[in-house]
Design a protein around this motif. Structure first.
Motif, PDB file in Angstrom:
ATOM      1  N   ASP A 186       0.796  -1.239   0.000  1.00  0.00           N
ATOM      2  CA  ASP A 186       0.000   0.000   0.000  1.00  0.00           C
ATOM      3  C   ASP A 186       0.823   1.282   0.000  1.00  0.00           C
ATOM      4  O   ASP A 186       0.283   2.361   0.303  1.00  0.00           O
ATOM      5  N   TYR A 187       2.101   1.193  -0.360  1.00  0.00           N
ATOM      6  CA  TYR A 187       2.884   2.420  -0.494  1.00  0.00           C
ATOM      7  C   TYR A 187       2.466   3.159  -1.758  1.00  0.00           C
ATOM      8  O   TYR A 187       2.111   2.548  -2.773  1.00  0.00           O
ATOM      9  N   ARG A 188       2.483   4.483  -1.680  1.00  0.00           N
ATOM     10  CA  ARG A 188       2.007   5.325  -2.760  1.00  0.00           C
ATOM     11  C   ARG A 188       3.143   5.902  -3.596  1.00  0.00           C
ATOM     12  O   ARG A 188       2.926   6.406  -4.697  1.00  0.00           O
ATOM     13  N   ARG A 189       4.372   5.816  -3.062  1.00  0.00           N
ATOM     14  CA  ARG A 189       5.507   6.470  -3.711  1.00  0.00           C
ATOM     15  C   ARG A 189       6.792   5.763  -3.309  1.00  0.00           C
ATOM     16  O   ARG A 189       7.039   5.549  -2.114  1.00  0.00           O
ATOM     17  N   LEU A 190       7.612   5.400  -4.288  1.00  0.00           N
ATOM     18  CA  LEU A 190       8.941   4.841  -4.053  1.00  0.00           C
ATOM     19  C   LEU A 190       9.964   5.769  -4.679  1.00  0.00           C
ATOM     20  O   LEU A 190       9.840   6.136  -5.859  1.00  0.00           O
ATOM     21  N   GLU A 191      10.979   6.129  -3.900  1.00  0.00           N
ATOM     22  CA  GLU A 191      11.981   7.089  -4.343  1.00  0.00           C
ATOM     23  C   GLU A 191      13.314   6.425  -4.643  1.00  0.00           C
ATOM     24  O   GLU A 191      13.649   5.369  -4.108  1.00  0.00           O
ATOM     25  N   TRP A 192      14.074   7.096  -5.491  1.00  0.00           N
ATOM     26  CA  TRP A 192      15.464   6.739  -5.792  1.00  0.00           C
ATOM     27  C   TRP A 192      16.250   8.033  -5.744  1.00  0.00           C
ATOM     28  O   TRP A 192      15.910   8.997  -6.444  1.00  0.00           O
ATOM     29  N   ARG A 193      17.263   8.104  -4.921  1.00  0.00           N
ATOM     30  CA  ARG A 193      18.103   9.306  -4.831  1.00  0.00           C
ATOM     31  C   ARG A 193      19.538   8.924  -5.157  1.00  0.00           C
ATOM     32  O   ARG A 193      19.998   7.839  -4.807  1.00  0.00           O
ATOM     33  N   CYS A 194      20.239   9.832  -5.801  1.00  0.00           N
ATOM     34  CA  CYS A 194      21.636   9.562  -6.126  1.00  0.00           C
ATOM     35  C   CYS A 194      22.405  10.869  -6.216  1.00  0.00           C
ATOM     36  O   CYS A 194      21.823  11.953  -6.378  1.00  0.00           O
TER      37      CYS A 194
END
Length: 231
Positions: free
Chosen positions: A148-156
């Protein structure tokens, strides 16, 4: 759809019945070419030390860590992740050999808002530019959206062009750059931020599954069609 409230202000979409996302527990996730096992310093240290030794220090330029110089140092480094309650860390297991070839984690988990980040991505050269890299990220994305997560992030690091391109290939959307976000290894780091949101996931999921299908690989394990061809 956005609508007008009683004050004549435009407000954004209602999220009906939102009660937050579910716990991301440290449980195995299985794919066709790799398996994600909850990280275990004792079990995975020797494999990961040996896998990382196939590369050199250039693999660690934009990472917070430096390449461990012994199995003991690798175990100590892994234990820090295992003991961090803010992480859900995984070892990436090559199903052909049964050995760990990289690691990655859920981090910055916010159940109330339904957001999390895929981070601590430390792949050895044994998994770079293989189906394992794509499948391991797909497994984490799939598991999070199923919880039920609404947003998955990737940071670099903004200088780590390869990481940003890898995320964009997987369907993450570039959102911007956080300037002067960190001081890392005595240098400034501007952080690029990308994401996949729940409304995008069904399409991304279908593309990734089509690319990962056995009939998209030849006898040598090389892709027949690029991921972009499924968009």
């Amino acid at each position: 759809m956005p609508e007008m409230n009683q004050h004549g202000q435009t407000v954004n979409d209602i999220v009906p019945g939102w009660k937050g996302a579910r716990v991301l527990s440290r449980t195995p996730l299985s794919g066709r070419v790799c398996r994600l096992e909850p990280l275990d310093a004792a079990r995975h240290a020797a494999d990961l030390f040996e896998a990382y030794a196939q590369g050199d220090d250039s693999d660690w330029t934009w990472l917070a860590s430096t390449q461990p110089e012994s199995i003991e140092a690798t175990a100590h480094w892994l234990l820090g992740k295992v003991m961090d309650d803010a992480l859900v860390p995984y070892a990436v297991i090559d199903l052909r050999t049964g050995r760990a070839v990289g690691l990655m984690s859920y981090m910055a988990i916010d159940r109330q808002q339904g957001t999390a980040e895929i981070g601590h991505v430390t792949w050895s050269r044994r998994m770079k530019q293989t189906a394992m890299g794509t499948e391991s990220v797909w497994l984490l994305l799939k598991n999070a959206f199923e919880h039920d997560y609404r947003r998955l992030e990737w940071r670099c690091d903004s200088m780590n062009v390869a990481s940003r391109r890898a995320a964009e290939r997987l369907g993450f959307v570039w959102e911007g750059r956080l300037r002067n976000k960190l001081v890392r290894k005595a240098r400034n780091r501007d952080s690029d931020i990308l994401s996949i949101i729940e409304s995008e996931w069904p399409e991304r999921d279908a593309e990734l599954q089509a690319w990962l299908a056995p009939d998209n690989f030849d006898a040598q394990g090389q892709q027949i069609r690029r991921l972009a061809a499924f968009r």
